[in-house]
Every structure is written in structure tokens, then in C-alpha cells.
Design a protein around this motif. Structure first.
Motif, PDB file in Angstrom:
ATOM      1  N   ASP A   1      -6.715   3.657  -2.869  1.00 16.00           N
ATOM      2  CA  ASP A   1      -5.629   2.853  -2.827  1.00 16.00           C
ATOM      3  C   ASP A   1      -6.333   0.473  -3.297  1.00 16.00           C
ATOM      4  O   ASP A   1      -6.022   0.072  -1.777  1.00 16.00           O
TER       5      ASP A   1
ATOM      6  N   GLU B   1      -6.763   5.887   3.004  1.00 21.09           N
ATOM      7  CA  GLU B   1      -5.642   5.296   2.313  1.00 21.09           C
ATOM      8  C   GLU B   1      -5.985   5.986   0.362  1.00 21.09           C
ATOM      9  O   GLU B   1      -5.741   5.272  -0.167  1.00 21.09           O
ATOM     10  N   ALA B   2      -6.366   7.435   0.820  1.00 26.38           N
ATOM     11  CA  ALA B   2      -6.874   7.987  -0.513  1.00 26.38           C
ATOM     12  C   ALA B   2      -5.465   8.182  -1.357  1.00 26.38           C
ATOM     13  O   ALA B   2      -4.069   8.360  -1.113  1.00 26.38           O
ATOM     14  N   LEU B   3      -5.873   8.054  -2.571  1.00 25.26           N
ATOM     15  CA  LEU B   3      -3.925   8.646  -3.726  1.00 25.26           C
ATOM     16  C   LEU B   3      -4.376   9.946  -3.583  1.00 25.26           C
ATOM     17  O   LEU B   3      -3.761  10.532  -4.538  1.00 25.26           O
ATOM     18  N   LEU B   4      -5.987  10.157  -3.984  1.00 20.41           N
ATOM     19  CA  LEU B   4      -6.626  11.583  -3.649  1.00 20.41           C
ATOM     20  C   LEU B   4      -7.694  11.351  -3.300  1.00 20.41           C
ATOM     21  O   LEU B   4      -8.800  11.039  -3.481  1.00 20.41           O
TER      22      LEU B   4
ATOM     23  N   MET C   1      -6.514  11.504 -13.048  1.00 19.78           N
ATOM     24  CA  MET C   1      -7.569  11.364 -12.663  1.00 19.78           C
ATOM     25  C   MET C   1      -7.459  12.026 -11.658  1.00 19.78           C
ATOM     26  O   MET C   1      -6.618  12.720 -10.650  1.00 19.78           O
TER      27      MET C   1
ATOM     28  N   ARG D   1      -7.744  -3.443   4.721  1.00 15.78           N
ATOM     29  CA  ARG D   1      -7.658  -3.768   5.183  1.00 15.78           C
ATOM     30  C   ARG D   1      -8.833  -1.986   5.445  1.00 15.78           C
ATOM     31  O   ARG D   1      -8.492  -1.573   6.811  1.00 15.78           O
TER      32      ARG D   1
ATOM     33  N   ALA E   1      -4.938  17.204  -9.498  1.00 12.01           N
ATOM     34  CA  ALA E   1      -3.994  17.547  -8.205  1.00 12.01           C
ATOM     35  C   ALA E   1      -2.487  17.142  -8.080  1.00 12.01           C
ATOM     36  O   ALA E   1      -2.004  16.895  -8.623  1.00 12.01           O
TER      37      ALA E   1
ATOM     38  N   PHE F   1      -9.086  12.087   4.018  1.00  8.34           N
ATOM     39  CA  PHE F   1      -7.766  10.890   2.468  1.00  8.34           C
ATOM     40  C   PHE F   1      -7.156   9.785   3.712  1.00  8.34           C
ATOM     41  O   PHE F   1      -6.598   9.140   3.306  1.00  8.34           O
TER      42      PHE F   1
ATOM     43  N   GLU G   1     -10.119   8.303  -4.843  1.00  9.00           N
ATOM     44  CA  GLU G   1      -9.182   7.720  -5.387  1.00  9.00           C
ATOM     45  C   GLU G   1      -8.534   6.812  -4.377  1.00  9.00           C
ATOM     46  O   GLU G   1      -8.115   7.756  -3.945  1.00  9.00           O
TER      47      GLU G   1
ATOM     48  N   ALA H   1      -4.536  -1.495  -0.451  1.00  7.58           N
ATOM     49  CA  ALA H   1      -5.392  -1.103   0.851  1.00  7.58           C
ATOM     50  C   ALA H   1      -6.832  -1.418   0.784  1.00  7.58           C
ATOM     51  O   ALA H   1      -7.071  -0.937   2.118  1.00  7.58           O
TER      52      ALA H   1
ATOM     53  N   PRO I   1       0.700  -1.235   0.460  1.00  7.60           N
ATOM     54  CA  PRO I   1      -0.412   0.012   0.123  1.00  7.60           C
ATOM     55  C   PRO I   1       0.765   1.680  -0.118  1.00  7.60           C
ATOM     56  O   PRO I   1       2.159   0.945   0.847  1.00  7.60           O
ATOM     57  N   VAL I   2       0.349   1.944  -0.904  1.00 10.76           N
ATOM     58  CA  VAL I   2       1.239   3.399  -1.029  1.00 10.76           C
ATOM     59  C   VAL I   2       1.391   4.279   0.667  1.00 10.76           C
ATOM     60  O   VAL I   2       2.319   5.014   1.149  1.00 10.76           O
ATOM     61  N   HIS I   3       0.591   4.170   1.145  1.00 15.49           N
ATOM     62  CA  HIS I   3      -0.008   5.135   2.029  1.00 15.49           C
ATOM     63  C   HIS I   3       1.177   4.716   3.229  1.00 15.49           C
ATOM     64  O   HIS I   3       2.009   4.717   4.303  1.00 15.49           O
TER      65      HIS I   3
END
Lengths: 290, 381
Positions: B211, B184-187, A243, B217, A246, B180, B209, B214, A99-101
Motif C-alpha cells: 500500500d 501492509e500488503a494489499l496482496l 494485479m 512506516r 486474488a 502480508f 503488492e 503505508a 493506509p488500507v490496513h
């Protein structure tokens, strides 16, 4: 570079299907794999490598000082904290779908602690005839003087294979990782190649999207003296669906093939339109031979 | 995965972000009922996952019941950047004095979240970004939460608001950042946030948007990402865990790794036309490659298939068995050219050749594409 005679490799997730087979390949390439970790499997052996429950134990018992991850994606963040806290300063994160976070947290922690970490979604790191951390298929690599850094895993193999065919070996091959956030940016890898006495020329294998290449171009202009060539995959890729707004805002409109190529050309980086051109480039720059 | 506007708004609403009253409808009659129920005027908004929807005619204001009927009929037929909406939002129209932009995104290079604010928002926000970057405020956020309400007030103040407006905007900023992190948002984006003359804020359009890595969870009822893919072959690809991209040509491409796939597409695209692009990722098995062959050949009028794989993490000899099994079972006749290198390559070549696949032993994709062209030329003459 990064991996040398003093590197003692730990494999995390060594008892898994992929961890176990890749450990075998790393050992066959004479990598100094000293330990494995899988919580709950301490006391086992995998290809005669001792397995520990914790990284701390593995470090204490075997002097491991570098680690490669074959840990399931949801467990990568925890394993990363554990490994950094045990004092390891070189980490290769092979798994995809982290996951990116989590990656953002890992990146900040790595920066804070002075850790060099590759990935996620990286084939890792290979120094020909010395060893490898990760999944690069060893048969394609030969020792030499060209450094390769690649955002794509499989394209790093393609370039190494082509160079080897053209009589140009590699000093070190680095997979940066293919995720939108990577633990170590291209600029940092270029700094290492510039400082590495065994590297005399550098090939960057980039791709469309993100801004690693644009930032690298600015860095090369100011700091890199060695010859550099770059290939950017995705010249004909359909434009991804935008998307929101931003993404365009964070650092302006970047990420296109044209933009990356222009940024590199402007600072004197040679552009390779196809991987095969790497063969002519190493010859022209006198980078063939070991 | 990007959520539809109404899904994002439902989530924003549960966090306390004010959104206009709305209904989601699937036909014009339901749109009319919703419009009368909410009270005119209403906005009709096509639910399609593309940017620039408003400019493409996907948002219409209705003042009368007749307009609700005609405009919704129109919208259900209208193609917006290639997509025809299945659902419309019918939303109570709001009078606002100002429209501002709020966005919270991942800065991929720095590897940290960033909050982006502009006191000029709405459909022309990208022009503002391009032409007046000085009118846009960027604020790096802490990585694991810890953004505080007073910081939101400071940012709202910097945008030039005071009094009620400053308070209501700062509340929305704070809550958007919370969404956010927790999703666990990307945007997470509100464009525009409407601000009334009395200083009330209201979220007029929303983007969220998340992820995909993720999803498991995040404790929320989120849709299955595969259901969001319009193209049926692309959707099947997602279901079996590979990336499939549909293209216009007639040469199928299967690769292990996105970079290698893009490279194959670039080289093939200079001389031939790719029909699709399938990237296996690192999970090749016999069954997976069988399914990949099935997907790629769903495309009609295919002239050939180009396979480009490496045995690094992938057991390509297993994959080869899947390819050959598919060829035999389906009696596939079109030429298949494969470049397969790395661990257990000789074994892989032998298996592929047993199924009539043309194996290229050279290390470069260029040579393999050249072979493909030769075979197609020969077939023609």
C-alpha cells in the motif's frame, strides 16, 4: 438524515490550514460547530470555536456528538479510536491516503461500536439549509426530496448542481469515500435513505471497480421501495492492470461498467448515461420542488 | 505498488519461505554466467509487472548453455503485454509433484484480509477460480494479526495434504500471512507453491503488492513507487503527487477528483479522443496546476485542454493562477475550456478568462464538452 437539529459538530485537526478554512465554510453554512480538537493546541480558538487537546474534553465541555476529521492521514487511526471511545457515533473522515490496513481496523471497530463513519477520502455529508460536515461547496445544493449517495466527491457536487438547476432539491447528500475499503458500504447508506421520511427518490453515483454497486443492486431488489437511478463513472476508462489473481477470486469477476449497469437494470434501477440525465429523471419521477 | 518477483522472493526468503536459488541479470552474458553458476537446467523469467506473464511467453526453461544465451537474448527483446523486460531472473529449475495456489488479499467490500487456497495452482489458476469455485478455500483472517500456526495446519489439512507435505505447506501459509501483515500488503501471493514427492514446499512465483499510503512506516528498503512507472509522463505525475494516465487521443483532461475525471473522459470519449487524464487530488495550489499543465502538454499533437474542477477542499482560484501563468509563459495557443465551480468560483472565472480560457458557467460537464466541440468545429471551418 444523519445530520439534524441536534447534531453538535466537533472538528478534529481544526488548527490546520484545511481544518481552519473548512470550519469557516461549515459555520457560514450555519452548521452547529461546537468544538475543535488538536492535541497540544487546547485553549485556542479558531473562528471563535473553542479548541481542546482531547476528544473526551471536547465532548464533556460542549456536548459534541459528531466529528469531522482533517487529521493528517497517518494519525487518522488513532484519532478514530479516540473519537469512538469518547462516545461519538457519527464520524466523517475527509483525508485521503489513509493506509488500507488502518481502514480495515477502523471499519471493524465502527461496526462493533455501532458507529456510522464516512470515508476515508470523502467530501462528507450535507443536508441543505441545515448544515454540513466536510468539504462540499454549499452553493450547489438546494433543499428538496432527492437523496444522493456518491463514491466520488466531486461528482456528488456535479449531481447536486444539476438537480438544483432542474428545480429538484436534495434531502441529504452523502459522500461514501473513494478508497478501496470504505467505513460504511453503499448498502447501509441505502438503508438509511429508504428509512428517511424526507427522501423520496435516490440517486447512486458509482464508479467502476469494487463491488459496492453489485451488492447494492441485490439490496435494492429486496428492500428499497423508493425510485432509484444510478450513474456509473468510468465507462471508457482503460482497464487497470490486473494485479495477481486474488482480486478476481474474492467474490468472482466484478467491477466492470457493464456488470454494474446490468446488475442495476435487472432490479429496475434507472441508468443515467451522463449526469445531465439526472435532470430529466427527477422531472419524470415528480421529484422536483422543495 | 507491486514489487518485481525477485524483490518479493527476497522478502519471502528472509521470512523463511523456501525459494529456489536465483540471480538477477541485465544482459545475456550475465544470464549465461548465472546459469552455469547455478547449474542447468534453469528458468529464465522476464521481470515485468503484468499478470499472465507465463502464458505471454515471459518464462522459458533452458537445458543447455546455448539455450540460456539465445533465450535470454529473445526475452530481452520480447514485449510482454506491452512491456519489454530490463531484468531477467535466472532461477534453478525445480522438480515438483504438485502446484498449489496461496494468496492473501484485502477483501475491499468486507474490509478484511482473506486467505485464498487452491490445491490446483499454476498458470491456469484463474480457470480453476472460474470453473471450479468449489475447489477453492477462502478463509477470513483477523484484522490485526493473530493468525496462528495451528490454523495454518488446519487449512493445509483441508487442502488434502498430510505428513511432511502438510507441515511444509502450513509453514508457508503461516509465513505468507505474516509478510502480508508486516508489509501492509494489499496482496501477497505464491502461485504456484511447488510441493515435491518428499513433501518439501518451494515458492516458484511470488507477488507482493504494498500500500503506497503505508510505505513510510514499513521498516524495509522498498523502492520509490515513481521509479516503477514505465511511462515518463505518468512517472512525473507520481512525483508531483497527481495521477496521470496516458491515452491515445488528442484532448488533454485535468480534473479534481477521479470520479469527475472519469465522467469527463466518458463524455468526451463519445465524440472526441482523450489524450490523457490527470487527476489532481485534494492538494491544488498555483504551482501544482502549473505543473499539471506542463504534464498534460508534454503529450504531442494536443488539440485542446479540458479542465473540470470543483472548489470544495481545493482553492481553485489559486489553481487558476497556475493555469494562466503557464499559458502566458509558454505562449500556449490551443483552446482551453474550463468548468470550475464551488468556493470562489467567480474569482476563478475571472482569472481564467484573463488568460484566454473559455469558461463554462453551466453546472454540468455535458454542456462544457459541447462548448469544447463547438470551438474545435469552428477552428476547423
Amino acid at each position: 438524515m444523519l445530520l439534524d437539529e441536534n447534531t453538535r459538530v466537533l472538528v478534529q485537526g481544526i488548527t490546520g490550514r484545511i481544518g481552519s478554512i473548512q470550519t469557516k465554510y461549515m459555520l457560514e453554512y450555519h452548521t452547529n460547530v461546537v468544538a475543535g480538537v488538536t492535541p497540544g493546541k487546547g485553549g485556542m480558538r479558531v473562528h471563535s470555536v473553542p479548541v481542546f487537546d482531547t476528544v473526551q474534553e471536547a465532548v464533556k465541555e460542549t456536548g459534541a456528538n459528531a466529528s469531522v476529521f482533517f487529521v493528517p492521514a497517518p494519525g487518522v487511526l488513532d484519532a478514530f479510536y479516540e473519537t469512538v471511545d469518547a462516545g461519538i457515533r457519527l464520524i466523517v473522515v475527509v483525508p485521503e491516503h489513509v493506509p488500507v490496513h488502518d481502514v480495515m481496523k477502523m471499519k471493524e471497530y465502527a461496526k462493533e461500536k455501532g458507529v456510522v463513519a464516512l470515508g476515508p477520502t470523502t467530501p462528507g455529508l450535507l443536508v441543505p439549509n441545515l448544515g454540513k460536515m466536510g468539504i462540499m461547496p454549499a452553493s450547489l445544493f438546494r433543499p428538496g426530496r432527492v437523496g444522493i449517495v456518491s463514491r466520488s466527491g466531486t461528482l456528488s457536487y456535479e449531481f447536486a448542481g444539476i438537480l438544483s438547476d432542474h428545480g429538484a432539491g436534495q434531502s441529504t447528500v452523502v459522500g461514501m469515500g473513494a478508497d478501496p475499503v470504505v467505513l460504511t458500504n453503499l448498502v447501509e447508506i441505502l438503508r438509511l435513505f429508504e428509512e428517511d421520511p424526507k427522501t423520496e427518490g435516490i440517486i447512486i453515483v458509482g464508479e467502476v471497480g469494487g463491488e459496492q454497486e453489485e451488492m447494492a443492486a441485490a439490496y435494492i431488489k429486496a428492500h428499497v421501495t423508493k425510485p432509484v437511478a444510478a450513474y456509473i463513472a468510468g465507462r471508457l476508462s482503460p482497464q487497470g492492470k490486473r494485479m495477481g489473481h486474488a482480486g478476481a477470486m474474492i467474490r468472482g469477476e466484478k467491477g466492470s461498467w457493464d456488470g454494474k449497469v446490468a446488475a442495476f437494470r435487472e432490479v429496475g434501477v434507472d441508468i443515467l448515461r451522463s449526469p445531465i440525465e439526472a435532470g430529466q429523471w427527477v422531472k419524470a419521477k415528480g421529484l422536483t420542488g422543495a | 505498488m507491486r514489487l518485481q518477483e525477485y524483490e518479493a522472493k527476497e522478502i519471502f526468503k528472509t521470512y523463511g519461505i523456501p525459494v529456489p536459488e536465483f540471480r538477477v541479470v541485465r544482459d545475456p552474458e550475465a544470464a549465461l554466467r548465472a546459469g552455469l553458476d547455478l547449474g542447468l537446467p534453469v528458468m529464465l523469467k522476464a521481470q515485468v509487472l503484468v499478470g499472465g506473464r507465463g502464458k505471454a511467453g515471459g518464462v522459458l526453461k533452458c537445458e543447455t548453455p546455448e539455450e540460456v544465451l539465445t533465450f535470454s537474448e529473445e526475452l530481452f527483446r520480447r514485449e510482454i503485454k506491452g512491456l519489454v523486460p530490463k531484468e531477467l531472473m535466472v532461477e534453478k529449475a525445480c522438480e515438483v509433484e504438485k502446484e498449489i495456489y496461496l494468496g492473501c488479499a484485502v477483501d475491499g467490500y468486507e474490509g478484511r484480509p482473506v486467505l485464498i487456497l487452491s490445491k490446483r495452482g499454476g498458470v491456469d489458476v484463474e480457470d480453476v477460480f472460474r470453473r471450479h469455485p468449489e475447489k477453492v478455500n477462502k478463509f477470513p483472517l483477523p484484522i490485526d494479526g493473530g493468525f496462528l500456526p495451528y490454523q495454518a495446519r488446519g487449512l493445509s489439512k483441508e487442502l488434502g495434504f498430510s505428513g511432511e507435505g502438510m507441515l511444509s505447506i502450513s509453514k508457508v501459509i503461516y509465513l505468507l500471512v505474516k509478510v502480508f501483515y508486516e508489509y501492509e500488503a494489499l496482496l501477497a501471493e505464491i502461485n504456484p507453491l511447488g510441493v515435491s514427492s518428499g513433501g518439501d514446499s518451494i515458492c516458484l512465483d511470488a507477488v507482493l503488492e504494498v500500500d503506497n499510503a503505508a510505505l513510510k512506516r514499513i521498516r524495509a528498503n522498498l523502492p520509490n513507487p515513481a521509479t516503477r512507472i514505465e511511462n515518463p509522463i505518468e512517472r512525473k505525475g507520481r512525483e508531483i503527487g497527481v495521477t496521470y494516465v496516458d491515452l491515445d487521443g488528442d484532448i488533454g483532461i485535468i480534473s479534481s477528483g477521479a470520479g469527475l475525471g472519469m465522467c469527463s473522459m466518458d463524455i468526451i470519449g463519445d465524440r472526441l479522443r482523450p489524450a490523457n487524464f490527470l487527476e489532481t487530488g485534494g492538494g491544488i495550489t498555483e504551482e501544482l496546476l502549473y505543473r499539471c499543465m506542463e504534464l498534460v502538454t508534454m503529450k504531442p499533437n494536443l488539440r485542446a485542454i479540458f479542465i473540470n474542477v470543483y472548489g470544495g477542499i481545493n482553492p481553485i482560484h489559486e489553481g487558476a493562477k497556475g493555469v494562466v501563468r503557464f499559458i502566458r509563459e509558454k505562449g500556449l495557443k490551443i483552446p482551453i475550456v474550463a468548468k470550475a465551480l464551488g468556493n470562489r468560483q467567480e474569482e476563478t472565472w475571472e482569472i481564467l478568462r484573463s488568460g484566454g480560457v473559455e469558461v463554462v458557467e453551466e453546472t454540468d460537464t455535458e454542456s462544457a464538452v459541447k462548448r469544447l466541440c463547438e470551438i474545435l468545429e469552428r477552428g476547423r471551418s
